[in-house]
Design a protein around this motif. Structure first.
Motif, PDB file in Angstrom:
ATOM      1  N   UNK A 170       0.819  -1.259  -0.154  1.00 51.37           N
ATOM      2  CA  UNK A 170      -0.076   0.207   0.011  1.00 51.37           C
ATOM      3  C   UNK A 170       0.771   1.319   0.048  1.00 51.37           C
ATOM      4  N   UNK A 171       2.002   1.099   0.438  1.00 49.22           N
ATOM      5  CA  UNK A 171       3.193   2.324   0.654  1.00 49.22           C
ATOM      6  C   UNK A 171       2.466   3.570   1.404  1.00 49.22           C
ATOM      7  N   UNK A 172       1.676   3.009   2.348  1.00 51.83           N
ATOM      8  CA  UNK A 172       1.058   4.223   3.263  1.00 51.83           C
ATOM      9  C   UNK A 172       1.862   4.716   4.424  1.00 51.83           C
ATOM     10  N   UNK A 173       3.250   3.826   4.601  1.00 54.20           N
ATOM     11  CA  UNK A 173       4.371   4.286   5.466  1.00 54.20           C
ATOM     12  C   UNK A 173       5.645   3.841   4.776  1.00 54.20           C
ATOM     13  N   UNK A 174       6.536   4.458   5.108  1.00 60.42           N
ATOM     14  CA  UNK A 174       7.907   4.239   4.637  1.00 60.42           C
ATOM     15  C   UNK A 174       8.358   2.831   4.582  1.00 60.42           C
ATOM     16  N   UNK A 175       8.791   2.512   3.356  1.00 59.90           N
ATOM     17  CA  UNK A 175       9.203   0.860   3.261  1.00 59.90           C
ATOM     18  C   UNK A 175      10.241   0.604   3.961  1.00 59.90           C
ATOM     19  N   UNK A 176      11.052   1.456   4.527  1.00 66.53           N
ATOM     20  CA  UNK A 176      12.214   1.228   5.386  1.00 66.53           C
ATOM     21  C   UNK A 176      12.072   1.538   6.908  1.00 66.53           C
ATOM     22  N   UNK A 177      10.841   1.280   7.175  1.00 73.18           N
ATOM     23  CA  UNK A 177      10.453   1.864   8.571  1.00 73.18           C
ATOM     24  C   UNK A 177      11.418   0.758   9.508  1.00 73.18           C
ATOM     25  N   UNK A 178      11.709   1.339  10.587  1.00 73.88           N
ATOM     26  CA  UNK A 178      12.338   0.796  11.622  1.00 73.88           C
ATOM     27  C   UNK A 178      11.452  -0.243  12.388  1.00 73.88           C
ATOM     28  N   UNK A 179      11.755  -1.562  12.599  1.00 72.23           N
ATOM     29  CA  UNK A 179      10.915  -2.516  13.156  1.00 72.23           C
ATOM     30  C   UNK A 179      11.810  -3.164  14.388  1.00 72.23           C
ATOM     31  N   UNK A 180      11.230  -3.393  15.487  1.00 72.69           N
ATOM     32  CA  UNK A 180      11.827  -3.703  16.667  1.00 72.69           C
ATOM     33  C   UNK A 180      10.772  -5.132  17.172  1.00 72.69           C
ATOM     34  N   UNK A 181      11.442  -6.140  17.505  1.00 74.96           N
ATOM     35  CA  UNK A 181      10.570  -7.185  18.074  1.00 74.96           C
ATOM     36  C   UNK A 181      11.386  -7.740  19.240  1.00 74.96           C
ATOM     37  N   UNK A 182      10.826  -8.028  20.395  1.00 74.57           N
ATOM     38  CA  UNK A 182      11.627  -8.753  21.584  1.00 74.57           C
ATOM     39  C   UNK A 182      10.561  -9.285  22.264  1.00 74.57           C
ATOM     40  N   UNK A 183      10.758 -10.544  22.818  1.00 75.56           N
ATOM     41  CA  UNK A 183       9.858 -11.075  23.707  1.00 75.56           C
ATOM     42  C   UNK A 183      10.590 -11.502  25.056  1.00 75.56           C
ATOM     43  N   UNK A 184       9.896 -11.723  26.287  1.00 74.24           N
ATOM     44  CA  UNK A 184      10.390 -12.134  27.286  1.00 74.24           C
ATOM     45  C   UNK A 184       9.467 -13.627  27.515  1.00 74.24           C
ATOM     46  N   UNK A 185      10.476 -14.575  28.065  1.00 73.47           N
ATOM     47  CA  UNK A 185       9.797 -15.979  28.242  1.00 73.47           C
ATOM     48  C   UNK A 185       8.902 -16.031  29.422  1.00 73.47           C
ATOM     49  N   UNK A 186       7.803 -16.450  29.335  1.00 74.46           N
ATOM     50  CA  UNK A 186       6.719 -16.600  30.229  1.00 74.46           C
ATOM     51  C   UNK A 186       6.680 -17.939  30.699  1.00 74.46           C
ATOM     52  N   UNK A 187       7.300 -18.794  29.786  1.00 71.74           N
ATOM     53  CA  UNK A 187       7.396 -20.406  29.916  1.00 71.74           C
ATOM     54  C   UNK A 187       8.170 -21.127  29.085  1.00 71.74           C
ATOM     55  N   UNK A 188       8.527 -22.420  29.181  1.00 72.86           N
ATOM     56  CA  UNK A 188       9.017 -23.150  28.364  1.00 72.86           C
ATOM     57  C   UNK A 188       8.155 -24.540  28.364  1.00 72.86           C
ATOM     58  N   UNK A 189       7.365 -24.678  27.400  1.00 69.34           N
ATOM     59  CA  UNK A 189       6.456 -25.778  27.278  1.00 69.34           C
ATOM     60  C   UNK A 189       7.066 -26.987  27.024  1.00 69.34           C
ATOM     61  N   UNK A 190       8.299 -27.090  26.771  1.00 65.59           N
ATOM     62  CA  UNK A 190       9.029 -28.287  26.425  1.00 65.59           C
ATOM     63  C   UNK A 190       9.659 -29.025  27.491  1.00 65.59           C
ATOM     64  N   UNK A 191       9.810 -28.090  28.822  1.00 70.18           N
ATOM     65  CA  UNK A 191      10.405 -28.489  29.937  1.00 70.18           C
ATOM     66  C   UNK A 191       9.658 -28.589  31.101  1.00 70.18           C
TER      67      UNK A 191
END
Length: 463
Positions: free
Chosen positions: A398-419
């Protein structure tokens, strides 16, 4: 509606429907397990344990002996010990019915009995209104329009905008806590202070921070759209940011119209993340019908997720989101790195993450496949792929925002379902989750501040 029918209003899209159907299915399976334990033969006869339970259900007053006898019979039906049943008994209690646990078990089994003996089936239907509205962003459109209107009304729309998807306390506490609780900080570490804010006894301190924030640049938009997503908007030209460690000198001295505006949205739920972000990134249409592009500079997602390569309290930094049940994948350039978030006492892992369909629509085999196969997934959450789909649509199609927009993702672990011992069933994070939450929050804010120095704001776009 009445004792035979329950109506559920869906405001969060398909993810909410998946969860409702999943948990209704779980309850149905468990009810049939109960009935298989108490039916004797094909004529509808039941065991003595069931008859004894039937005799006490509905009574709001039981002597201690009557309660213990009833629990003994229920324990036999459920295949659990007396102690196990007693340990959860009070969790089901209500003011009107302290013996709700007995009623729950009885009515679950009784429904299954009617299905098996009388052919009465439980029916789930989707209303014509739901079928018509699903996917039409009815709630997200109202939600996003209110935010844009607020920005316009307060002359903030043309300023550099930064979206942060997070809880509604960490950004506020990080920006305003040091000033609002200045006296307490003299004798306490900042992280220690933030940890105490989550206690019930700290309500006075939380209220002090919120009051200070509302008087110094923060606005609070209580949801009225049905999304159940509240929003905080921070005008950083009014915030006393010089009291915050991570604000640089260059930012403090920059022009007022280059100072950022932070749009902090509470956590979305599953596919609702696409609906809300997609609507928020669309241009704003004024009263003359002209479309104004938003001066969007960054989109920042902080969430909690299940980790597959680590423990509770660790941090995950993704570089791609893989959508469960499809071949859809969304790689991206994450402005946050392992190095940025590395700090004493917290392990940080990086890699791809899987976005699951619902809170319970996965199992150990599925997660083990994503973890040990070439997908090399480090964790699971519910919103990442939906957010990134909306961001990529707005920036690249759609090009309604800059295509080089800064994106940041980070998550903190609430659990480990395999452990074992690290699943959600083992309890919440408690104070273990405080440090990673604020480490991520402050790093996001630091990078926003550092990138907010500009000679002058660009002319607003009109299309």
């Amino acid at each position: 509606i009445d004792k035979h029918q329950m109506n559920i209003e869906v405001t969060r899209g398909r993810s909410e429907i998946y969860d409702i159907l999943t948990h209704l299915t779980f309850l149905m399976i468990e009810s049939h397990k109960i009935m298989k334990q108490v039916l004797v033969g094909d004529n509808g006869s039941t065991t003595r344990d069931w008859k004894c339970l039937e005799a006490v259900v509905g009574k709001t007053k039981l002597t201690q002996q009557e309660k213990e006898v009833a629990v003994t019979h229920v324990a036999t039906i459920l295949g659990r010990t007396f102690e196990e049943v007693m340990s959860v008994y009070n969790d089901f209690a209500t003011a009107k019915n302290p013996h709700q646990f007995l009623s729950t078990i009885y009515h679950l089994g009784n429904l299954a009995k009617k299905e098996i003996l009388d052919g009465e089936k439980r029916l789930v239907t989707f209303s014509p209104v739901l079928r018509e509205r699903l996917g039409h962003h009815i709630h997200g459109d109202k939600w996003a329009l209110r935010i844009k209107q607020h920005l316009v009304d307060h002359n903030l729309f043309d300023r550099p905008l930064h979206i942060i998807s997070a809880n509604l306390h960490s950004v506020m506490n990080s920006l305003y806590g040091p000033k609002a609780l200045e006296a307490k900080l003299k004798n306490s570490d900042r992280m220690e202070l933030f940890a105490t804010l989550s206690n019930d006894a700290a309500k006075k301190d939380r209220d002090a921070i919120k009051k200070h924030a509302l008087a110094n640049g923060m606005s609070y938009l209580k949801d009225e759209s049905g999304t159940n997503i509240d929003v905080q908007i921070f005008d950083m030209s009014q915030c006393q940011y010089m009291d915050v460690d991570f604000c640089s000198v260059s930012f403090r001295e920059s022009e007022e119209n280059t100072k950022p505006v932070l749009i902090v949205m509470d956590y979305a739920f599953g596919e609702q993340a696409y609906e809300t972000m997609d609507e928020l990134l669309k241009p704003y249409k004024d009263e003359n019908g002209k479309l104004h592009l938003m001066n969007m500079k960054s989109i920042n997602i902080m969430g909690k997720a299940g980790i597959l390569e680590g423990d509770k309290g660790d941090i995950m930094v993704p570089d791609a989101h893989v959508f469960e049940g499809t071949a859809d994948n969304y790689p991206f350039k994450n402005k946050l790195t392992k190095k940025d978030l590395k700090t004493d006492g917290i392990n940080v892992v990086a890699g791809s993450m899987v976005t699951v369909l619902g809170t319970s629509l996965q199992n150990k085999d599925l997660l083990q496949f994503f973890y040990s196969s070439s997908w090399r997934v480090i964790g699971l959450e519910m919103e990442g792929a939906h957010y990134q789909k909306a961001i990529q649509a707005a920036s690249r199609v759609r090009r309604s925002i800059n295509k080089k927009i800064n994106v940041r993702y980070a998550y903190y672990a609430s659990d480990n379902p395999l452990k074992t011992g690290h699943t959600l069933a083992s309890g919440g994070l408690g104070l273990t989750g405080v440090k990673p939450v604020y480490v991520i929050t402050e790093k996001i804010l630091e990078q926003i501040m550092e990138n907010s120095v500009a000679p002058e704001i660009s002319t607003p776009n009109i299309i």
